[in-house]
Structure formats: structure tokens, C-alpha cells
Design an enzyme around this catalytic site. Structure first.
Site, PDB file in Angstrom:
ATOM      1  N   ASP A  77      33.157  45.864  39.013  1.00  0.00           N
ATOM      2  CA  ASP A  77      34.012  46.173  40.174  1.00  0.00           C
ATOM      3  C   ASP A  77      34.977  45.026  40.102  1.00  0.00           C
ATOM      4  O   ASP A  77      34.962  43.825  39.120  1.00  0.00           O
ATOM      5  CB  ASP A  77      33.034  45.959  41.372  1.00  0.00           C
ATOM      6  CG  ASP A  77      32.469  44.356  41.509  1.00  0.00           C
ATOM      7  OD1 ASP A  77      31.875  43.968  40.227  1.00  0.00           O
ATOM      8  OD2 ASP A  77      32.496  43.695  42.508  1.00  0.00           O
ATOM      9  N   GLU A 138      29.751  42.589  42.008  1.00  0.00           N
ATOM     10  CA  GLU A 138      29.781  41.164  41.738  1.00  0.00           C
ATOM     11  C   GLU A 138      30.459  40.333  42.865  1.00  0.00           C
ATOM     12  O   GLU A 138      29.932  39.362  43.246  1.00  0.00           O
ATOM     13  CB  GLU A 138      30.015  40.671  40.175  1.00  0.00           C
ATOM     14  CG  GLU A 138      29.831  39.441  39.786  1.00  0.00           C
ATOM     15  CD  GLU A 138      30.831  38.365  40.408  1.00  0.00           C
ATOM     16  OE1 GLU A 138      30.705  37.196  39.925  1.00  0.00           O
ATOM     17  OE2 GLU A 138      32.013  38.785  40.427  1.00  0.00           O
TER      18      GLU A 138
END
Ligand SMILES: [Zn+2]
Length: 369
Positions: A77, A138
Site C-alpha cells: 500500500d 502498513e
């Protein structure tokens, strides 16, 4: 050995795929296809389901029975804005066109890992068992790493390719942290007619604050009240005040002691004034600290020597998936990979740094094999 063009192309392909946190589906599919092509066993866990994400952590395994196990990880991400990323190569640097982030944080890490494994396979280099983990979410609290079943794979060493700074730097220290609100509940009263019937929450807070340790407490520990909200009108004794508090320390014990001390001060002063107090401060991720003689560092140091780049260690104020794995009892070292000005539209990465990080990963695998 490193195929620079392939490395850069693969990174750019991934950078172009939009993948905000919990919407990593498309880039996850791209990565799975690559890992399968290289010959890894690929699975996807169900980490995303818990958070209504559209993808899980992508896990690829390259077996080496009887050998040590090495986990290599980077997150899929990126922060916003990351829609329609248009990477531009200029003077050995890859950057966005200025309207989005580049997403080198952390797709550069994924590109490095994939290229390193290609090199290992193409050249029949002896390697440890490799567990590739491309994690989700994350950036919004290490969610993918927290859900990842690391115990199932039990790596001997984990390397997380997810820090800014020149390749060759390893993050050996990150802080323990806590944050949240502290609320003092006093009693409202008309400030002009009957102030003696009220309990001013701000007065209570002020007495407590003069006793608190705030700012730089010692070389390892800091704390702060960053926001204060309270009051209803100028003629009402302030019934409630909310303080936004945070504390960090490289020592878990010092943080615990500070949090207890802070709590006790508010509790005692509140009691003195007849006020109530609610403590909403909670601990975030755990920090970690590696000694210089840690085995994982000696492998990293050797790998830097082999590549011919300077080895260094540093501490950061933030967290990464390493914090989660270290907390779970698995040695995980975050590596600097050259990404620069991350989380901004000026983010960029030097191609030479990408090549050096990839070389480092290859050398790490060789050393541990
Ligand atoms: Zn990152």
C-alpha cells in the site's frame, strides 16, 4: 548480475498501479503473477478480510530444505494521493509528475526483492529458504503485518525494505510509544452568580500539568501535550477539558513508568479538587533495540562490505512492519532503500540506490545460505 532495466521497469509498472491501503488487489495480483513466474510457491492470506480490504498479504516461498529461513518484506500500500501515478525518469532519478506520490515507499522494496530473487535463480546461487511477504495496510497501522502468521514460517532473520536513507543503513532502534486523551471532568456553574458551586476542569488540569514531566525527559524519552479542548462559554466554570497526550521512549520500562506517573498525578489532583478523570492513553506498537553484536547485523554488515557500500546503523522515530515481527519474537531489521521525501508529491528514488539495495539483498542471501 543485476538487470537494471528489468528492475526499473518492474518498479515503474507497480508504481503506476494505484494501491491505497486496503485497496491493494490490483498490485497484489501483479506481484503474485511475477512470483509464480520466478517459481515461488505463492499464497495470499486473509489479512484483508478483517479490515474490509480487497486483498491479503501476498506470500511467496522459495524452498531450501534444511537451510536457514530468511523473510524479505515490503508493503504494497501507499499513502495518498496515489491515483494515476506517472513516473518520470530524469538524470538517474525516478520521480512522479508532481501530482501524486511516487510510491517508492514501498514498491521500490518489492521491486528490489523480486529482482534479487531473479538473480539468485538465474545464476543458481545457493540460498537460504526465502519467504517473501508483500504486506497490506502498513501505512494505516501495520495492519497486514499484525495479521500475518509469522509463527507459521518462523524465519531466522527478517529484513524489511522500508526506510528512507542511503542503502547500507539498518534501523537498529525504534521507540515504544503511547498516545491518547486525558479528560478532566469538573462541574459547571455560573461564573458570576455561583462560581463556588463549580469545579473548573482547566484549573485541575493546570495543577496536574505543573507536576508532569513533559518535553525531553531524558536522552531516550519524550512526552507532549499537543492539543487542549474545553469550555462552553466565558461565563460558565469550565466543566470539562480534554488533553491530547503522547509519550515515546526507546526503553519500554521508562515508557511504562512515565505513563504510570502521569496517570497518578492526574488521579491525585483530580481527587483533591473533587473532579473526575478519564485516562484514554494507550500504547501503540512496541519499539526494539538491537545490540551491535546481534547476528542479523553481522550478516548485514558483511553484505555491505561485499557490495562495497558503507554500513551504518540508525534510529528512527517511526514504526514499520519490523516492530510487529520483533514484538512477536522474530529478529527483523528495517533497511534503508534510498526512497526520499516519502509521503510527499516530491518523492523520488535514485536508480543507483535501487541497484545497490538489490545487490545487498543478493549478498545477504548468499551470506546466510
Ligand atoms: Zn513504508
Amino acid at each position: 548480475m543485476i538487470n537494471k532495466e528489468r528492475l526499473v521497469e518492474n518498479f515503474i509498472n507497480m508504481a503506476k498501479i494505484s494501491s491505497p491501503s486496503l485497496k491493494e488487489r490490483e498490485v497484489a495480483d501483479y506481484i503474485k503473477k511475477q512470483l509464480e513466474e520466478i517459481g515461488l510457491e505463492v499464497i495470499e492470506d486473509n489479512a484483508g478480510e478483517k479490515f474490509n480490504g480487497n486483498a491479503g498479504n501476498v506470500i511467496g516461498i522459495l524452498r531450501a530444505p534444511g537451510k536457514k529461513k530468511v523473510l524479505l518484506s515490503a508493503h504494497m500500500d501507499t499513502v495518498l494521493p496515489c491515483d494515476k501515478v506517472n513516473p518520470i525518469i530524469e538524470n538517474g532519478i525516478i520521480k512522479s509528475d508532481g501530482t501524486t506520490v511516487l510510491g517508492g515507499d514501498d514498491k521500490a522494496g518489492i521491486a528490489n526483492i523480486i529482482e534479487a530473487i531473479r538473480v539468485i535463480k538465474e545464476n543458481n546461487i545457493e540460498h537460504p529458504e526465502i519467504i517473501v511477504v508483500c504486506s497490506i495496510a502498513e501505512e494505516i497501522g501495520l495492519l497486514g503485518a499484525k495479521e500475518f502468521n509469522i509463527e507459521k514460517y518462523s524465519p531466522d532473520y527478517s529484513f524489511i525494505l522500508d526506510s528512507s536513507g542511503k542503502p547500507g543503513a539498518g534501523i537498529v532502534q525504534t521507540p515504544f510509544s503511547a498516545k491518547g486523551t486525558i479528560k478532566i471532568i469538573g462541574k459547571p456553574a455560573h461564573a458570576g452568580i455561583a462560581p463556588e458551586n463549580g469545579i473548573n476542569a482547566l484549573t485541575v488540569a493546570a495543577h496536574a500539568i505543573t507536576k508532569l514531566r513533559l518535553g525531553r525527559i531524558d536522552s531516550e524519552t519524550t512526552s507532549n501535550i499537543g492539543m487542549v479542548r474545553g469550555g462552553e462559554a466565558v461565563n460558565i466554570v469550565m466543566p470539562e477539558v480534554t488533553l491530547h497526550y503522547e509519550a515515546r521512549s526507546f526503553s519500554g520500562e521508562k515508557l511504562d513508568n512515565l505513563l504510570k506517573e502521569t496517570n497518578d498525578i492526574f488521579e491525585n489532583i483530580s481527587k483533591e479538587f473533587g473532579a473526575q478523570f478519564e485516562n484514554g492513553v494507550t500504547k501503540g506498537y512496541s519499539g526494539y533495540h538491537f545490540n551491535e553484536d546481534e547476528e542479523i547485523l553481522s550478516y548485514f554488515k558483511k553484505a555491505c562490505e561485499n557490495v562495497g557500500i558503507e554500513y551504518s546503523t540508525k534510529s528512527t522515530g517511526g514504526g514499520s512492519d519490523s516492530n510487529v515481527y520483533n514484538e512477536k519474537g522474530f529478529k527483523a531489521l528495517t533497511l534503508a532503500i534510498g526512497m526520499t521525501k516519502v509521503h510527499t508529491k516530491e518523492e523520488y528514488i535514485e536508480i543507483e540506490d535501487m541497484v545497490n539495495t538489490t545487490k545487498l539483498v543478493v549478498e545477504l542471501l548468499k551470506e546466510i545460505a
